[in-house]
Motif scaffolding. Structure first.
Motif, PDB file in Angstrom:
ATOM      1  N   ASP A  54      66.915  27.319 -12.244  1.00 20.08           N
ATOM      2  CA  ASP A  54      67.320  27.901 -13.521  1.00 20.08           C
ATOM      3  C   ASP A  54      66.093  27.957 -14.417  1.00 20.08           C
ATOM      4  O   ASP A  54      66.006  27.280 -15.433  1.00 20.08           O
ATOM      5  CB  ASP A  54      68.437  27.063 -14.149  1.00 20.08           C
ATOM      6  N   LYS A  55      65.135  28.739 -14.021  1.00 24.18           N
ATOM      7  CA  LYS A  55      63.877  28.889 -14.752  1.00 24.18           C
ATOM      8  C   LYS A  55      63.654  30.367 -15.054  1.00 24.18           C
ATOM      9  O   LYS A  55      64.174  31.231 -14.370  1.00 24.18           O
ATOM     10  CB  LYS A  55      62.696  28.368 -13.917  1.00 24.18           C
ATOM     11  N   PRO A  56      62.845  30.669 -16.022  1.00 32.17           N
ATOM     12  CA  PRO A  56      62.635  32.076 -16.361  1.00 32.17           C
ATOM     13  C   PRO A  56      61.962  32.892 -15.252  1.00 32.17           C
ATOM     14  O   PRO A  56      62.098  34.092 -15.211  1.00 32.17           O
ATOM     15  CB  PRO A  56      61.754  32.026 -17.603  1.00 32.17           C
ATOM     16  N   TRP A  57      61.242  32.254 -14.338  1.00 29.78           N
ATOM     17  CA  TRP A  57      60.551  33.023 -13.302  1.00 29.78           C
ATOM     18  C   TRP A  57      61.436  33.334 -12.107  1.00 29.78           C
ATOM     19  O   TRP A  57      60.998  34.006 -11.187  1.00 29.78           O
ATOM     20  CB  TRP A  57      59.287  32.310 -12.844  1.00 29.78           C
ATOM     21  N   GLY A  58      62.660  32.813 -12.058  1.00 29.18           N
ATOM     22  CA  GLY A  58      63.597  33.207 -11.010  1.00 29.18           C
ATOM     23  C   GLY A  58      63.489  32.351  -9.766  1.00 29.18           C
ATOM     24  O   GLY A  58      63.620  31.143  -9.838  1.00 29.18           O
ATOM     25  N   ASN A  59      63.240  32.972  -8.625  1.00 25.10           N
ATOM     26  CA  ASN A  59      63.228  32.274  -7.340  1.00 25.10           C
ATOM     27  C   ASN A  59      62.057  31.299  -7.253  1.00 25.10           C
ATOM     28  O   ASN A  59      61.008  31.495  -7.867  1.00 25.10           O
ATOM     29  CB  ASN A  59      63.119  33.270  -6.189  1.00 25.10           C
ATOM     30  N   ASP A  60      62.238  30.287  -6.435  1.00 25.27           N
ATOM     31  CA  ASP A  60      61.183  29.317  -6.179  1.00 25.27           C
ATOM     32  C   ASP A  60      60.114  29.987  -5.324  1.00 25.27           C
ATOM     33  O   ASP A  60      60.396  30.457  -4.225  1.00 25.27           O
ATOM     34  CB  ASP A  60      61.781  28.115  -5.450  1.00 25.27           C
ATOM     35  N   PRO A  61      58.872  30.050  -5.793  1.00 25.42           N
ATOM     36  CA  PRO A  61      57.836  30.744  -5.017  1.00 25.42           C
ATOM     37  C   PRO A  61      57.447  29.997  -3.752  1.00 25.42           C
ATOM     38  O   PRO A  61      56.822  30.566  -2.871  1.00 25.42           O
ATOM     39  CB  PRO A  61      56.655  30.822  -5.983  1.00 25.42           C
ATOM     40  N   PHE A  62      57.820  28.722  -3.615  1.00 23.03           N
ATOM     41  CA  PHE A  62      57.447  27.946  -2.451  1.00 23.03           C
ATOM     42  C   PHE A  62      58.585  27.795  -1.452  1.00 23.03           C
ATOM     43  O   PHE A  62      58.427  27.155  -0.429  1.00 23.03           O
ATOM     44  CB  PHE A  62      56.961  26.556  -2.886  1.00 23.03           C
TER      45      PHE A  62
END
Length: 147
Positions: free
Chosen positions: A67-75
Motif C-alpha cells: 500500500d505505497k504510492p509506487w504500486g507493485n513491489d519492484p523486487f
C-alpha cells in the motif's frame, strides 16, 4: 565531576528528542508494531467507527502489492509456470554413434546415449543394429542410418 561541553549537550538533546519521538510513535501505533513483530497472526483494531486488520510479518512478506504510492513491489518475482508452446517443426534426429553388442547395445542420438526401450523426442528406440537404429512413434517407424 566531568563537565559537558556545548557539542555534547547538543548531541544529548538530539538523542532525547529522537527517543521522545520514538516513544510517542510507538504509543500511537502500538497495534501495528505488535502485529508486525508477532508470529503472523492478524489482529483487528477498532478505532472510532473504523475497523481495520493489521497483518503479521509473515503475511506482509507474502503480499504482492504494498500500500505505497509506487504500486507493485519492484523486487517481487512472480514465478508463474508458463505452458511450453508446442513446436510445429520437428527436431531432426541425428545418429551420432552406435556401440553394438548383442546384449548391451547403445546408440548416441542428438548427443544423448540411449539403449533399446528409451525415448527421445517422442520416439522409442525399438531395435539397434550394427549400422542402423529403428525408432517408433505410435504407428510411425523411422530408421536412422550411421554415416
Amino acid at each position: 565531576m566531568p563537565t559537558i561541553d556545548k557539542r555534547q549537550k547538543i548531541m544529548l538533546s538530539v538523542l532525547a528528542m529522537v527517543l521522545i519521538y520514538g516513544v510517542f510513535d510507538f504509543v500511537k501505533n502500538k497495534d501495528q508494531y505488535l502485529a508486525f513483530y508477532s508470529n503472523g497472526t492478524k489482529k483487528v483494531v477498532q478505532s472510532g467507527n473504523q475497523v481495520k486488520a493489521t497483518m503479521g510479518q509473515n503475511e506482509k512478506l507474502k503480499m504482492k502489492e504494498y500500500d505505497k504510492p509506487w504500486g507493485n513491489d519492484p523486487f517481487y518475482v512472480d514465478r508463474k509456470i508458463r505452458p511450453v508452446a508446442e513446436t510445429a517443426a520437428e527436431v531432426p534426429l541425428i545418429l551420432n554413434a552406435i556401440s553394438y553388442n548383442n546384449g548391451n547395445s547403445v546408440v548416441m542420438i542428438n548427443q544423448k546415449i540411449l539403449s533399446a526401450g528409451d525415448m527421445i523426442e517422442g520416439y522409442k528406440v525399438v531395435k539397434i543394429e550394427p549400422a542402423r537404429v529403428v525408432l517408433a512413434k505410435g504407428d510411425e517407424s523411422k530408421t536412422l542410418n550411421l554415416q
